[in-house]
Enzyme design. Structure first.
Site, mmCIF file in Angstrom:
data_model
loop_
_atom_site.group_PDB
_atom_site.id
_atom_site.type_symbol
_atom_site.label_atom_id
_atom_site.label_comp_id
_atom_site.label_asym_id
_atom_site.label_seq_id
_atom_site.Cartn_x
_atom_site.Cartn_y
_atom_site.Cartn_z
ATOM 1 N N GLY A 1 89.389 18.704 -113.257
ATOM 2 C CA GLY A 1 88.158 17.747 -112.926
ATOM 3 C C GLY A 1 87.068 18.293 -113.774
ATOM 4 N N ALA A 2 86.212 17.450 -113.835
ATOM 5 C CA ALA A 2 84.939 17.605 -114.846
ATOM 6 C C ALA A 2 83.614 16.985 -114.274
ATOM 7 C CB ALA A 2 85.154 17.216 -116.113
ATOM 8 N N GLY A 3 83.657 16.599 -113.108
ATOM 9 C CA GLY A 3 82.481 16.238 -112.562
ATOM 10 C C GLY A 3 81.275 17.018 -112.300
ATOM 11 N N THR B 1 75.215 15.116 -102.615
ATOM 12 C CA THR B 1 76.887 14.984 -102.821
ATOM 13 C C THR B 1 77.125 13.731 -103.760
ATOM 14 O OG1 THR B 1 79.112 15.231 -101.756
ATOM 15 C CG2 THR B 1 77.112 13.691 -100.720
ATOM 16 N N TYR C 1 87.216 18.962 -98.250
ATOM 17 C CA TYR C 1 87.232 19.794 -97.066
ATOM 18 C C TYR C 1 87.573 18.579 -96.102
ATOM 19 C CZ TYR C 1 82.337 18.321 -96.659
ATOM 20 O OH TYR C 1 81.120 17.728 -96.972
ATOM 21 N N GLY D 1 88.193 23.841 -98.940
ATOM 22 C CA GLY D 1 86.903 23.632 -99.566
ATOM 23 C C GLY D 1 85.643 23.768 -98.144
ATOM 24 N N ASP E 1 76.447 25.231 -105.825
ATOM 25 C CA ASP E 1 77.863 25.102 -105.734
ATOM 26 C C ASP E 1 78.591 26.059 -106.323
ATOM 27 O OD1 ASP E 1 78.086 22.535 -104.272
ATOM 28 O OD2 ASP E 1 77.945 21.230 -106.085
ATOM 29 N N LYS F 1 74.921 13.792 -108.104
ATOM 30 C CA LYS F 1 74.289 15.273 -108.528
ATOM 31 C C LYS F 1 73.965 15.420 -110.027
ATOM 32 C CE LYS F 1 77.435 17.864 -105.412
ATOM 33 N NZ LYS F 1 78.608 18.976 -105.464
#
Length: 300
Positions: A148-150, A81, A243, A264, A122, A85
């Site tokens: 987001g773009a992670g 996590t 989540y 989530g 994922d 990643k």
């Protein structure tokens, strides 16, 4: 008085010689993956263990993790996590083609020859939870907005492109990161990934069939996600991959205006399936009872 064990010693002691895997992150205390995998271990009477392993966001710390997994006979792999990643990838022996395309790994599987393979589940978990909670949604129905773009966002975007979304509007606080992701995952059949600026995120909601928060904004301990939903159709689905808490401020607002919401937890549950099956050799499914157990573990 005995000196306290380091996290690796602690994990080995907890496993007591049994096959084990763990969730790796920094921080990692918030993760509910141990409850998820513990449920399956108990349900299928598997003599195994799944724990937590805090690993600092430093290359030397990740190198130590890789060495630990390789030298420990009963280690089967791990989940990753934030914030590991992407950074873990150069240290692994092999990267699954799907994870290579996404550019992020959330699952490491130790092979029979001792090699470590990086995979990404994922995207699988994201779509499975969406289909379960909003079975009426159709990818081809219209534009989708992703914030987001992670690492997690990369998997979300790849899965939506593969599902056939006609236009994906990608917005990130750092625009350059979104541009890089859009170029990397752009479909080659005329469909579009449109990059928007963070300041114009609310304006991009017009006509969207799905809004996905794939950032950490709104997570416990993080700043809130600030977005005006006025332009979002009430028929659109709002999906927050956060989540903790289970009901984020985004979901509460969306639910209040009549949007169908997906939290989530479903993604967490479904993304765990392929890793568990690889580590412990048993096919598993997500059940309503398991979701209830996981939600209770969250205090929800």
């Amino acid at each position: 008085m005995n000196a306290p064990r380091n996290p690796y010693q602690q994990l080995v002691a907890e496993a007591e010689g049994r096959p084990f895997a763990a969730i790796v992150g920094w921080p990692v205390e918030h993760s509910r993956s141990p409850a998820l995998h513990g449920y399956w271990l108990k349900q299928h009477h598997i003599d195994g263990h799944y724990g937590r392993l805090p690993v600092e966001p430093k290359r030397a710390a990740l190198e130590e993790l890789v060495a630990f997994l390789k030298r420990t006979p009963n280690a089967r792999g791990c989940n990753l996590t934030l914030p590991h990643k992407i950074e873990i990838m150069p240290l692994l022996d092999r990267i699954d083609p799907g994870a290579q395309r996404i550019g992020a790994v959330n699952t490491v599987v130790k092979q029979a020859d001792g090699a470590l393979e990086g995979r990404n589940t994922d995207g699988f978990g994201f779509l499975e939870a969406l289909r379960y909670n909003a079975p009426h949604w159709r990818a081809e129905a219209g534009p989708v907005v992703v914030l987001g773009a992670g690492g997690a966002a990369r998997a979300v975007v790849a899965s939506l492109v593969d599902a056939g979304v006609p236009e994906l509007r990608l917005v990130n606080r750092t625009r350059e990161t979104a541009v890089d992701l859009g170029v990397a995952l752009a479909p080659r059949d005329g469909r579009r990934i449109v990059i928007g600026s963070w300041d114009e995120r609310a304006g991009l909601l017009d006509g969207a069939t799905l809004l996905v928060n794939a950032t950490s904004l709104g997570m416990k301990g993080q700043p809130p996600l600030d977005i005006d939903l006025a332009g979002l159709p009430r028929s659109a689905i709002v999906y927050d991959i956060v989540y903790v808490p289970l009901e984020t401020a985004l979901l509460a607002e969306a639910r209040g205006r009549g949007n169908r919401c997906v939290d989530g937890l479903g993604m967490l549950l479904h993304q765990g399936r392929p890793g568990f099956e690889a580590w412990f050799g048993v096919k598993v499914e997500v059940s309503a009872e398991q979701r209830h157990v996981a939600a209770a573990d969250l205090g929800a």
